[in-house]
Design a protein around this motif. Structure first.
Motif, mmCIF file in Angstrom:
data_model
loop_
_atom_site.group_PDB
_atom_site.id
_atom_site.type_symbol
_atom_site.label_atom_id
_atom_site.label_comp_id
_atom_site.label_asym_id
_atom_site.label_seq_id
_atom_site.Cartn_x
_atom_site.Cartn_y
_atom_site.Cartn_z
ATOM 1 N N VAL A 89 0.965 -1.143 0.159
ATOM 2 C CA VAL A 89 0.096 -0.121 0.107
ATOM 3 C C VAL A 89 0.890 1.285 -0.058
ATOM 4 C CG1 VAL A 89 -1.633 1.290 1.371
ATOM 5 C CG2 VAL A 89 -1.913 -1.085 1.295
ATOM 6 N N ARG A 90 0.713 2.155 -1.147
ATOM 7 C CA ARG A 90 1.615 3.523 -0.923
ATOM 8 C C ARG A 90 0.483 4.670 -1.037
ATOM 9 N NH1 ARG A 90 4.408 0.427 0.589
ATOM 10 N NH2 ARG A 90 6.382 -0.245 -0.334
ATOM 11 N N PHE A 91 0.494 5.559 -0.204
ATOM 12 C CA PHE A 91 -0.300 6.796 -0.326
ATOM 13 C C PHE A 91 0.606 7.794 -0.996
ATOM 14 C CE2 PHE A 91 -1.349 4.637 3.722
ATOM 15 C CZ PHE A 91 -3.038 4.251 3.412
ATOM 16 N N LEU A 92 0.377 8.072 -2.178
ATOM 17 C CA LEU A 92 1.031 8.821 -3.153
ATOM 18 C C LEU A 92 0.547 10.339 -3.263
ATOM 19 C CD1 LEU A 92 0.798 6.210 -5.986
ATOM 20 C CD2 LEU A 92 2.862 6.687 -4.350
ATOM 21 N N ARG A 93 -0.408 10.606 -2.839
ATOM 22 C CA ARG A 93 -1.087 11.910 -2.935
ATOM 23 C C ARG A 93 -1.784 12.247 -1.990
ATOM 24 N NH1 ARG A 93 -0.138 15.201 -7.184
ATOM 25 N NH2 ARG A 93 0.665 13.421 -8.203
ATOM 26 N N PRO A 94 -2.271 13.495 -1.386
ATOM 27 C CA PRO A 94 -3.120 13.643 -0.231
ATOM 28 C C PRO A 94 -4.574 13.834 -0.932
ATOM 29 C CG PRO A 94 -1.754 15.909 -0.748
ATOM 30 C CD PRO A 94 -1.170 14.597 -1.440
ATOM 31 N N VAL A 95 -5.402 13.517 0.018
ATOM 32 C CA VAL A 95 -6.888 13.627 -0.461
ATOM 33 C C VAL A 95 -7.398 14.642 0.273
ATOM 34 C CG1 VAL A 95 -8.868 12.414 -0.363
ATOM 35 C CG2 VAL A 95 -7.047 11.181 -1.410
ATOM 36 N N PHE A 96 -8.194 15.653 -0.324
ATOM 37 C CA PHE A 96 -8.785 16.873 0.608
ATOM 38 C C PHE A 96 -10.252 16.552 0.572
ATOM 39 C CE2 PHE A 96 -4.768 18.176 -1.545
ATOM 40 C CZ PHE A 96 -4.258 18.569 -0.407
#
Length: 142
Positions: A89-96
């Motif tokens: 699992v990779r979190f690649l970009r923030p979510v707003f």
């Protein structure tokens, strides 16, 4: 074991992230980090605003895995599908708040002898930017 799945099977789920989603995720998980729940604090960070919990973004893939499992059952799969987990699992970009996310699930491999399938997963935002990438393993219990 008959799995009722073929490589290439896909599912999608789309959701717009709301403030309520962040607050409910904080309540469910106990993660009340101010980066998620305090707009004043989050404004002072590099993100400039609150970001969604990683668990919330990853959780959207649950809808897609369930859809794939239900389709397989309808196609005659034997056993009960259970998630063995998400790998890499990779979190690649923030979510707003206000982002519209689409969770994509694509079955890559099916191993009927072992009662398993493996899928490529990603969550993209409304700009088609990848926010999360992972692999999912689904196991069919007899």
């Amino acid at each position: 074991m008959k799995l009722g799945l073929e490589p290439g099977a896909e599912a999608r789920f789309t959701k717009t992230i709301t403030e309520r989603d962040l607050l409910l995720t904080a309540e469910i998980t106990g993660d009340h980090d101010p980066l998620h729940v305090d707009a004043t604090y989050a404004a002072t960070t590099a993100f400039g605003q609150r970001i969604a919990h990683g668990a919330l973004v990853l959780g959207l893939l649950s809808a897609t895995a369930s859809e794939i499992a239900h389709r397989a059952i309808a196609a005659g799969a034997e056993g009960v599908p259970v998630s063995l987990g998400y790998d890499r699992v990779r979190f690649l970009r923030p979510v707003f708040i206000g982002d519209t996310l689409t969770a994509h699930y694509r079955v890559d491999t099916v191993d009927a002898a072992r009662g398993r399938s493996e899928a490529a997963c990603e969550v993209v935002n409304q700009k088609n930017e990848t926010c999360l990438a992972a692999r999912h393993i689904l196991r069919w219990t007899g």
